[in-house]
Design an enzyme around this catalytic site. Structure first.
Site, PDB file in Angstrom:
ATOM      1  N   HIS A 140       0.836  -1.207   0.000  1.00 19.60           N
ATOM      2  CA  HIS A 140       0.000   0.000   0.000  1.00 19.60           C
ATOM      3  C   HIS A 140       0.873   1.262   0.000  1.00 19.60           C
ATOM      4  O   HIS A 140       0.651   2.182  -0.790  1.00 19.60           O
ATOM      5  CB  HIS A 140      -0.931  -0.007   1.218  1.00 19.60           C
ATOM      6  N   GLU A 141       1.867   1.278   0.871  1.00 21.95           N
ATOM      7  CA  GLU A 141       2.728   2.464   0.960  1.00 21.95           C
ATOM      8  C   GLU A 141       3.531   2.649  -0.331  1.00 21.95           C
ATOM      9  O   GLU A 141       3.675   3.760  -0.835  1.00 21.95           O
ATOM     10  CB  GLU A 141       3.670   2.354   2.166  1.00 21.95           C
ATOM     11  N   HIS A 144       1.546   4.283  -3.100  1.00 25.02           N
ATOM     12  CA  HIS A 144       1.481   5.749  -3.069  1.00 25.02           C
ATOM     13  C   HIS A 144       2.660   6.345  -3.846  1.00 25.02           C
ATOM     14  O   HIS A 144       2.510   7.308  -4.582  1.00 25.02           O
ATOM     15  CB  HIS A 144       1.548   6.275  -1.620  1.00 25.02           C
ATOM     16  N   GLU A 204      -6.082   7.243  -1.679  1.00 20.34           N
ATOM     17  CA  GLU A 204      -6.098   6.112  -0.754  1.00 20.34           C
ATOM     18  C   GLU A 204      -6.684   4.871  -1.418  1.00 20.34           C
ATOM     19  O   GLU A 204      -6.162   3.764  -1.303  1.00 20.34           O
ATOM     20  CB  GLU A 204      -6.898   6.451   0.505  1.00 20.34           C
TER      21      GLU A 204
HETATM   22 ZN   LIG Z   1      -2.305   5.319   2.204  1.00 23.74          ZN
END
Ligand SMILES: [Zn+2]
Length: 273
Positions: A140-141, A144, A204
């Protein structure tokens, strides 16, 4: 959900700005505005990362750190391999990957700076619990950073109000109250490039989606992702909500959305190596 639906849901905000400064996020193909060069943010992030390493107590848990590095390099390779196999430019081509484990059991957080500087706080390890869990958070990170959300956010600010975002980035921006436990100095530093400030909902959602894809391509069981978000919710019942939650509210809606993506992603993005 197919790609078109995903794009439809995310929408496009690059209206009337001119095509030259517009590009698309990889895979989801959402149009993005990028006015600030990626190299500028990457350089700034690299410098900050050096400062973080000096300020924070790095964990001497070599075993966990090597696990983090192993998961990271599997995700790195999977991303590059995926774009190579699909004849698309590798969005991580300018990344200089690095992984640190910060000794802070109270901090349940992880981040990836623009350019691939990744930090995991020891406090998040009892939420991630296993390799699949760690891969979910890291995926997830990393998503980004791969989707250049910081570049996009910085660029958008320029338009919204002249210079505000640049000032926000240069001077520290607003600090999240919940992030206090991470140490003001470091949080202040990280806020200079927008890490620790919440990404918007669209970003997100996109990081959730891409993160699942990257973890799946790297060979991890992404069904663990839902369990992590549940554990996050559980941890949130304590007195101090985890930092990860202050920027990543794990609402029922979010968890539901993630679970609707999982089976299809497992089928469409099997382990690539
Ligand atoms: Zn995030």
């Amino acid at each position: 959900m197919n790609r078109r639906n995903f794009i439809y849901l995310l929408g496009c905000n690059c209206i009337s700005i001119g095509l030259t400064s517009c590009s698309s996020t990889p895979i989801t193909e959402r149009r993005q505005l990028k006015l600030i060069p990626e190299s500028t943010l990457n350089a700034k992030a690299a410098a900050l990362n050096e400062k973080v390493k000096k300020k924070e107590k790095l964990s001497d848990d070599k075993e966990t750190l090597s696990k983090i590095k192993k998961i990271g390099s599997k995700i790195e390779l999977a991303i590059s391999e995926y774009f190579y196999k699909n004849n698309m430019p590798d969005p991580t081509i300018n990344f200089d990957w690095e992984y640190i484990l910060i000794e802070k059991n109270k901090v349940k957080n992880a981040w990836c700076m623009p350019g691939g500087k990744i930090a995991v706080y020891t406090g998040i390890l009892n939420i991630t619990k296993n390799d699949d869990g760690l891969a979910a958070v890291m995926g997830h990170e990393i998503a980004h950073a791969v989707a250049k959300h910081s570049v996009e956010r910085a660029s958008r600010g320029i338009l919204v109000s002249t210079g505000t975002a640049i000032i926000d980035i240069a001077s520290g921006g607003k600090l999240s109250q919940v992030n206090k436990t991470a140490g003001q100095n470091v949080v202040g530093m990280l806020s200079q490039i927008g890490i620790m400030n919440p990404f918007n909902r669209k970003q997100e959602s996109e990081a959730d989606y891409l993160g699942l894809i990257f973890a799946s391509l790297a060979g991890y069981d992404i069904r663990e992702t839902v369990k992590i978000w549940e554990r996050m919710r559980e941890a949130n019942k304590g007195k101090e909500p985890p930092e990860f939650l202050s920027t990543h509210p794990s609402s029922k809606k979010r968890i539901n959305q993630i679970s609707t993506w999982i089976n299809k992603i497992i089928l469409e993005y099997p382990p690539i190596a």
